[in-house]
Design a protein around this motif. Structure first.
Motif, PDB file in Angstrom:
ATOM      1  N   HIS A   1       1.225   3.854   2.049  1.00 57.23           N
ATOM      2  CA  HIS A   1       1.689   4.687   3.224  1.00 57.23           C
ATOM      3  C   HIS A   1       3.103   4.708   3.091  1.00 57.23           C
ATOM      4  O   HIS A   1       3.733   3.979   2.626  1.00 57.23           O
TER       5      HIS A   1
ATOM      6  N   HIS B   1      -7.084  -2.457   6.172  1.00 57.26           N
ATOM      7  CA  HIS B   1      -6.258  -1.453   6.586  1.00 57.26           C
ATOM      8  C   HIS B   1      -7.121  -0.184   6.237  1.00 57.26           C
ATOM      9  O   HIS B   1      -8.207   0.108   5.926  1.00 57.26           O
TER      10      HIS B   1
ATOM     11  N   HIS C   1       0.898  -1.338  -0.147  1.00 57.00           N
ATOM     12  CA  HIS C   1       0.141  -0.128  -0.011  1.00 57.00           C
ATOM     13  C   HIS C   1       0.781   1.089  -0.060  1.00 57.00           C
ATOM     14  O   HIS C   1       2.093   1.111   0.074  1.00 57.00           O
TER      15      HIS C   1
HETATM   16 MN   LIG Z   1      -0.164   1.305   6.750  1.00 59.88          MN
END
Ligand SMILES: [Mn+2]
Ligand SMILES: [Mn+2]
Ligand SMILES: [Mn+2]
Ligand SMILES: [Mn+2]
Ligand SMILES: [Zn+2]
Ligand SMILES: [Zn+2]
Lengths: 256, 256
Positions: B77, B143, B75
Motif C-alpha cells: 500500500h 489485510h 506490504h
Molecule cells: Mn495497508
C-alpha cells in the motif's frame, strides 16, 4: 492578479540525488537554494491555487485544502503525482477536480481510491479551458507515456509549461507558432549529449525547440544533477535562456 | 547496540489530516510533537539502519544512502512504500536489498524500475532471517492485500511489529504464544467501533489480540485522527497499553 511559480525544477531523483557526491549534489546539500524538487508549478489568483503536477511530497505543508481549486496533471509518472497519495484522504464534501491526460492506468490505485480528488474525463488537446482569471490549453507532448503540456494565457500574455518531453509534436509546435509565447518553460533534463535521452530534452534539443517556437524567453526545468554539474563549469547560455530554480515566479507584465 | 524507533505512527492520511479541523488535527497542527506520519520504523545497530516500511516521504533528509543496509516491507500500500519512489534513482553500484511480501503487483512501476533497490524473492513466513546483530521472522497478517509483520529478536528480547492487520491469523498467534513478546507494536487505527473496520483493528480488537498473544506491553500504532480525538477525551487504557508516538524508541533492556 496572476502568479505562476515553479515549485520544483528537478528531475525524478531531484538535486541533491540521494547518495550522490557530484559537484552539483554537494553544493545543493550545503545550500538549500540550489535544491531541486520534482518538476511542478502553481498558479495563484484571487480564486485560489491551481497545482500543475503534484510531485512535491509535502504539499499539505504548503497549501491548505481550502485554497486548492484544481490540479492539472501532465502525466502519471510518479515524480509528477506522488504528492496526491497522502492528500487524497482529506475528509470533505468538496472534491478537487483533476485535469488529466488520456491514460487509462493512472498511477497505482489513484483511480480506484481517488478520495478527495475527482479525476475528470481526459483533456481535449488544443481546446482552451476558461478558468476565469486565466485560460489553459492542453497540448500533446512526446514522452514515454501519454503526456500533455499546458499553454497558460491571461489576456495577451502566454506561458507554456512543457515537461516531460523530447522535442514537440508537429501540431503542438504549429499551435505555439500561431500563439506566440512570452515564456516557455521546457524540459531540459540533460547537458548537451552525443546520444540524447529518449524521453527528455538535452540542452541541444531544448534550444532548437525554443528557437522553433519563437518564444521570447526560455526557462529550463526538469533539471538533473548532470545538467547542474555541467552548468557549474560556466558555459554561457544564449540571450533569453535561463535556468529555472525552485521558487521562481513568472508573472504577466502587462505594462511591457 | 540495538535501537528500535517508530518513525511514523499514523494511518494513510496521517495526523493532522489535510483540511481537517477535528480536535486531534487542530492540536497536531499547533504542536508538532502530536503529528503522526505514515506508520513505519527503523532499527539502528552498529551495522547501519534497517527501514521497516518507507511511507515517510522525505527519507533522504533523515538517512544517508551509505547507512541504509536493507528495507523490510510489510506490504505495497502506498502509505508504506511511497518514500521509495524518489530514493530509487540514487546512483550507486551497491543495491539495497528489499525484503517483501508475496505480492506480484508491487506498487506502480517499482518492480519495473527498482533503481537502487533490489527486490528479493518474497519472504518465507515463520523462517527466521539472521542479520547478525538481530534476527527477523516474517509473519502473515490479515489485510486487504498480501501483508506481513516482523518479529524482531535480539537474544531473548522480542518485539513484534504488526501493521496493517485486523486480528491475526491462527498460525501467527500460535507462533507468538510460543515465542513470548516483550513489546507488541500493533495496528490500532480506530477507537472502539460498533462496526469495526474490515482491514484494520479498532481498540477492542487490538486489546483482545494483545491479550491472546500474552505480550508484556502493547504499543498502538497506525493511528487515525478519529482515535486521537477519542483519546483526547481521557479514556484510561489498561495497564501495559501505550499509545505510540512518532520518534518513540524501544530498546532491549537486558538488565530487566
Ligand atoms: Mn495497508
Ligand atoms: Mn518527470
Ligand atoms: Mn515523466
Ligand atoms: Mn497503512
Ligand atoms: Zn549528483
Ligand atoms: Zn482530523
Amino acid at each position: 492578479m496572476l502568479e505562476f511559480q515553479l515549485t520544483g525544477t528537478g528531475n525524478a531523483g531531484g538535486v541533491p540525488l540521494w547518495g550522490c557526491d557530484c559537484p552539483a549534489c554537494s553544493v545543493a546539500r550545503r545550500d538549500p537554494s540550489k535544491r531541486r524538487q520534482s518538476a511542478s508549478a502553481v498558479i495563484r489568483t484571487n480564486e485560489g491555487v491551481t497545482l500543475l503536477d503534484a510531485g512535491i511530497t509535502d504539499l499539505a505543508e504548503h497549501f491548505r485544502f481550502e485554497e486548492v481549486v484544481r490540479v492539472l496533471l501532465t502525466h502519471f509518472h510518479m515524480d509528477h503525482v506522488q504528492g496526491l497519495f497522502p492528500l487524497r484522504w482529506a475528509e470533505s464534501e468538496r472534491k478537487i477536480p483533476v485535469y488529466r491526460p488520456d491514460d487509462p492506468e493512472g498511477a497505482d490505485d489513484l483511480y480506484k481510491h481517488p478520495g478527495v480528488f475527482q479525476f475528470l474525463p481526459s483533456c481535449e488537446h488544443f481546446r482552451e479551458l476558461d478558468f476565469g482569471a486565466f485560460a489553459v490549453t492542453p497540448l500533446p507532448l512526446i514522452h514515454s507515456r501519454a503526456t500533455q503540456g499546458f499553454l497558460i494565457r491571461q489576456g495577451h500574455w502566454r506561458l507554456a509549461y512543457l515537461t516531460d518531453t523530447v522535442g514537440l509534436p508537429e501540431q503542438t509546435l504549429e499551435y505555439l507558432q500561431a500563439n506566440p509565447l512570452d515564456e516557455l518553460v521546457l524540459d531540459c533534463s540533460e547537458p548537451p549529449c552525443d546520444t540524447p535521452p529518449r524521453n527528455h530534452n538535452d540542452l541541444n534539443s531544448a534550444l532548437s525547440t525554443w528557437r522553433e517556437t519563437g518564444a521570447r524567453r526560455l526557462w529550463l526545468t526538469h533539471i538533473s544533477h548532470r545538467l547542474d554539474t555541467w552548468l557549474q563549469q560556466g558555459a554561457a547560455l544564449p540571450e533569453g535562456v535561463f535556468v529555472a530554480r525552485d521558487g521562481l515566479s513568472l508573472s504577466p507584465d502587462h505594462g511591457a
